[in-house]
Design a protein around this motif. Structure first.
Motif, short mmCIF file in Angstrom:
data_model
loop_
_atom_site.label_atom_id
_atom_site.label_comp_id
_atom_site.label_asym_id
_atom_site.label_seq_id
_atom_site.Cartn_x
_atom_site.Cartn_y
_atom_site.Cartn_z
N LEU A 5 -6.89 34.01 9.72
CA LEU A 5 -5.67 33.22 10.25
C LEU A 5 -5.27 32.28 9.49
N THR A 7 -2.38 35.54 10.89
CA THR A 7 -2.61 36.63 12.15
C THR A 7 -4.28 37.22 12.04
N TYR A 14 -1.74 29.06 16.08
CA TYR A 14 -1.72 30.35 15.92
C TYR A 14 -1.81 31.36 16.94
N ALA A 58 -6.72 26.98 12.48
CA ALA A 58 -7.39 28.28 12.19
C ALA A 58 -8.61 28.47 13.04
#
Length: 309
Positions: free
Chosen positions: A302, A307, A243, A280
């Motif tokens: 996440l 995001t 991420y 995440a």
């Protein structure tokens, strides 16, 4: 739901500060000190507990830093079993250098365990482990520990019909010879096993699948930084991307990944979703300052949205 039992024979009390600059032969004035529990297995247990897993942290502790470590773990309500030792728990010191936007990490040596203290540690694993549990060996071994330390643990876990997860480069060959359910390595660790640096992604995927095919482990997990992570099993290969976050500190990100991964597997989720939750958790920890682990809300954002909020 099986427990996630983490083993940390060489824990640390993490101490983190911020500094405007870091230069040699200068008095560095620091601010915003933070203290957190440290050591690979302890961080895995902290991460898994925050994500709702049934976790237990098994670790050694001694001296003033050991007392502080116990209090810090208790403050987060992480179930624990502590093995007292005569030596002193080590300190890990982290300095965030704001001028150059980098970080200095100083890890002191831990205490050497006596034969009796090692036996108490092994007894704790034997007494706490139930069939189906995930038993995670994580982080470094104490000075003077025998090369077969993790192999002895692997033997105990196999006898208890539980799943041994090795997240360490210490005593790797002996542990693999004894039998490992899952081996997790990062981009800097796997070359010790492969003998060379491999190209991402295909060479690393091939290597992970070969390790499983050779019977060294049932699952091979390789975390490759910003590229993402893979898991090879007899059923195939799964991948989860990294991420994109605004990183503040990398401390604890790998441990958070393992905590998220195993939490999802303990819930019966797919390998792909387990990798995704691990990534995440790692990303959310990188967003946290110093030695702090993730906020659970950041992990959820996440995982669900891709995001941070």
């Amino acid at each position: 739901m099986p427990r996630i039992i983490t083993l940390t024979p060489n824990p640390a009390l993490d101490y983190a500060v911020h500094a405007d600059f870091v230069e040699p032969n200068r008095k560095i004035r620091c601010r915003d000190p933070q203290t957190h529990p440290g050591g690979g297995g302890i961080n895995v247990a902290r991460a898994a507990s925050r994500l709702g897993a049934h976790a237990l942290a098994v670790f050694t502790a001694g001296g003033v830093y050991g007392d502080a470590l116990i209090k810090a773990i208790a403050s987060e309500n992480v179930p624990m079993r502590m093995i007292p030792i005569a030596g002193n728990t080590r300190l890990a010191f982290h300095v965030s250098n704001h001028r150059d936007d980098d970080e200095y990490r100083f890890n002191l040596p831990g205490a050497e365990l006596s034969e009796a203290e090692r036996s108490q540690f092994f007894d704790a694993v034997r007494e706490e482990t139930d069939p189906g549990d995930y038993v995670v060996a994580s982080g470094s071994l104490p000075p003077g520990a025998p090369n077969d330390f993790w192999a002895e643990i692997a033997k105990i876990v196999k006898q208890k019909k539980a799943r041994f997860v090795l997240d360490s480069i210490s005593g790797l060959d002996a542990a693999l010879a004894e039998g490992v359910y899952m081996l997790r390595q990062n981009e800097f660790e796997y070359p010790a096993l492969s003998g060379k640096t491999l190209k991402w992604p295909q060479e690393i995927k091939d290597f992970a699948q070969q390790i499983v095919a050779d019977g060294k482990t049932e699952a091979m997990v390789i975390s490759h930084g910003a590229d993402g992570s893979i898991m090879a099993t007899k059923d195939g290969l799964d991948f989860a991307p990294s991420y994109k976050v605004r990183a503040s500190s990398a401390v604890g990100a790998g441990d958070s990944f393992v905590g998220g991964l195993l939490t999802a597997l303990a819930r019966g989720e797919s390998n792909e979703d387990a990798l995704k939750l691990g990534m995440a958790a790692a990303g959310a920890t990188r967003m946290s300052e110093g030695t702090a682990l993730f906020k659970t809300s950041d992990v959820t954002n996440l995982f669900e949205n891709g995001t941070p909020q």
